[in-house]
Write an enzyme that holds these catalytic residues in place. Structure first.
Site, mmCIF file in Angstrom:
data_model
loop_
_atom_site.group_PDB
_atom_site.id
_atom_site.type_symbol
_atom_site.label_atom_id
_atom_site.label_comp_id
_atom_site.label_asym_id
_atom_site.label_seq_id
_atom_site.Cartn_x
_atom_site.Cartn_y
_atom_site.Cartn_z
ATOM 1 N N HIS A 79 25.156 59.036 32.945
ATOM 2 C CA HIS A 79 24.676 58.260 34.104
ATOM 3 C C HIS A 79 23.151 58.387 34.232
ATOM 4 C CE1 HIS A 79 28.770 57.517 35.190
ATOM 5 N NE2 HIS A 79 29.038 58.742 35.585
ATOM 6 N N ASP A 108 28.765 49.692 32.083
ATOM 7 C CA ASP A 108 29.892 50.552 31.711
ATOM 8 C C ASP A 108 29.576 51.368 30.456
ATOM 9 O OD1 ASP A 108 32.369 51.649 31.916
ATOM 10 O OD2 ASP A 108 33.449 49.922 31.095
ATOM 11 N N LEU A 122 11.777 39.106 41.743
ATOM 12 C CA LEU A 122 13.146 39.403 41.300
ATOM 13 C C LEU A 122 13.922 39.977 42.477
ATOM 14 C CD1 LEU A 122 15.293 39.766 39.023
ATOM 15 C CD2 LEU A 122 14.422 42.088 38.747
HETATM 16 C C1 FPP Z 1 30.381 53.209 34.565
HETATM 17 O O1 FPP Z 1 30.393 54.066 33.448
HETATM 18 C C2 FPP Z 1 29.168 53.465 35.342
HETATM 19 C C3 FPP Z 1 29.127 53.973 36.604
HETATM 20 C C4 FPP Z 1 30.357 54.342 37.327
HETATM 21 C C5 FPP Z 1 27.866 54.281 37.297
HETATM 22 C C6 FPP Z 1 26.683 53.446 36.929
HETATM 23 C C7 FPP Z 1 25.475 54.164 37.387
HETATM 24 C C8 FPP Z 1 24.294 54.205 36.748
HETATM 25 C C9 FPP Z 1 24.000 53.433 35.537
HETATM 26 C C10 FPP Z 1 23.178 55.073 37.206
HETATM 27 C C11 FPP Z 1 22.806 54.950 38.634
HETATM 28 C C12 FPP Z 1 22.252 53.634 38.981
HETATM 29 C C13 FPP Z 1 21.261 53.471 39.874
HETATM 30 C C14 FPP Z 1 20.863 52.109 40.236
HETATM 31 C C15 FPP Z 1 20.565 54.595 40.476
HETATM 32 P P1 FPP Z 1 31.621 55.070 33.240
HETATM 33 O O2 FPP Z 1 31.225 56.406 33.686
HETATM 34 O O3 FPP Z 1 32.841 54.503 33.892
HETATM 35 O O4 FPP Z 1 31.744 55.043 31.685
HETATM 36 P P2 FPP Z 1 33.075 55.355 30.842
HETATM 37 O O5 FPP Z 1 33.937 54.129 30.961
HETATM 38 O O6 FPP Z 1 32.542 55.566 29.475
HETATM 39 O O7 FPP Z 1 33.718 56.572 31.425
#
Ligand code: FPP
Length: 268
Positions: free
Chosen positions: A57, A40, A151
């Site tokens: 991201h 997150d 893993l």
């Molecule tokens: C939450 O942060 C994160 C996500 C919704 C996406 C997670 C994806 C990645 C880390 C990259 C892609 C992964 C792979 C495996 C290719 P948020 O955007 O909700 O953060 P915020 O709460 O600050 O808005």
């Protein structure tokens, strides 16, 4: 998959008795066998740097790469990452597109790296919603890596735990309808067997980054006895040292699985 519980056909209910030998193994393990992570804070991290959310991201993929590598080296056997939730489909279309493109590029570029590290890949979630082209390339990568076992990496994509449990209930209902199972014989293990995680042990440790202290519809069933670890660090900043801090904290925890101190002492 090995479970610390054994089915307990109690006349009074649907509870389970603890399998003491498996629980003893779990209690003695100082490194969690299975780590699950809610990655997150990407959006806030980017916003605080006056950049678009998708940039957060993108930077988060570096943290994914580093965490996979560190887990392999530190002896974690299973890593499950919450990469795209059921609810994320409702985000602005451009962000959803951006996340799917990141996934495509991860699958296209990381295969060799994952293979070299002995990583096996699985996907859990309502994958039917993922565009066919992405689904196919994911499936090809999973096949390519299926004999690795250093893993076990699982990506939760289009994943929501309530939806997963409903799908499992529906499959069980079909079994009952077809006369293959009696409703009164349904046990915890029957439900577990129909979850997307049927091949995986339950997580021992859940990590959530970015200061939020919620489970957010992630592995609700499977996290029943997991230790929880929260950090204020946003996911794009998450590195091996943070993972190590979480593992060190885990090693100092006293898990109980509902047993008494005396029982725990006898088992460790
Ligand atoms: C939450 O942060 C994160 C996500 C919704 C996406 C997670 C994806 C990645 C880390 C990259 C892609 C992964 C792979 C495996 C290719 P948020 O955007 O909700 O953060 P915020 O709460 O600050 O808005």
């Amino acid at each position: 998959m090995d479970s610390p519980w054994r089915d307990f056909n109690s006349e009074k209910g649907f509870g389970q008795a603890v399998n003491l030998s498996k629980t003893s193994q779990l209690l003695k393990a100082k490194v969690p066998r299975h780590v699950a992570i809610i990655m997150d804070g990407n959006g806030r991290w980017a916003k605080s740097r006056l950049r678009p959310r998708i940039w957060g991201h993108q930077q988060g993929v570096t943290s994914v790469r580093e965490t996979v590598k560190a887990c392999g080296e530190l002896g974690v056997a299973y890593l499950t990452l919450y990469a795209f939730s059921d609810e994320n489909w409702s985000r602005p279309a451009a962000e959803v597109r951006g996340l799917l493109q990141l996934l495509d590029s991860f699958v296209a570029k990381e295969g060799q790296n994952l293979d070299d590290q002995g990583v096996r890949l699985r996907v859990i979630g309502d994958v039917a919603r993922i565009p066919e082209r992405t689904r196919e390339s994911l499936s090809m990568l999973c096949n390519r890596l299926q004999n690795n076992n250093r893993l076990h990496l699982t990506l939760a994509l289009s994943y929501g735990s309530r939806g997963e449990i409903v799908r499992a209930c529906s499959k069980l209902a079909h079994q009952v309808e077809q006369g293959k199972l009696r409703a009164e014989d349904i046990r915890i293990e029957h439900v577990a067997q129909y979850l997307d995680t049927t091949d995986l042990p339950d997580p021992d440790l859940l990590i959530r980054t970015s200061g939020e202290r919620r489970i957010s519809n992630f592995l609700l069933w499977q996290l029943a006895y997991a230790e929880l670890w929260f950090t204020d660090v946003h996911w794009p900043d998450f590195r091996r040292a943070h993972l190590q801090a979480a593992l060190d904290d885990y090693a100092s925890r006293r898990r109980r699985f509902g047993l008494t101190d005396e029982q725990i002492q006898a088992l460790t």
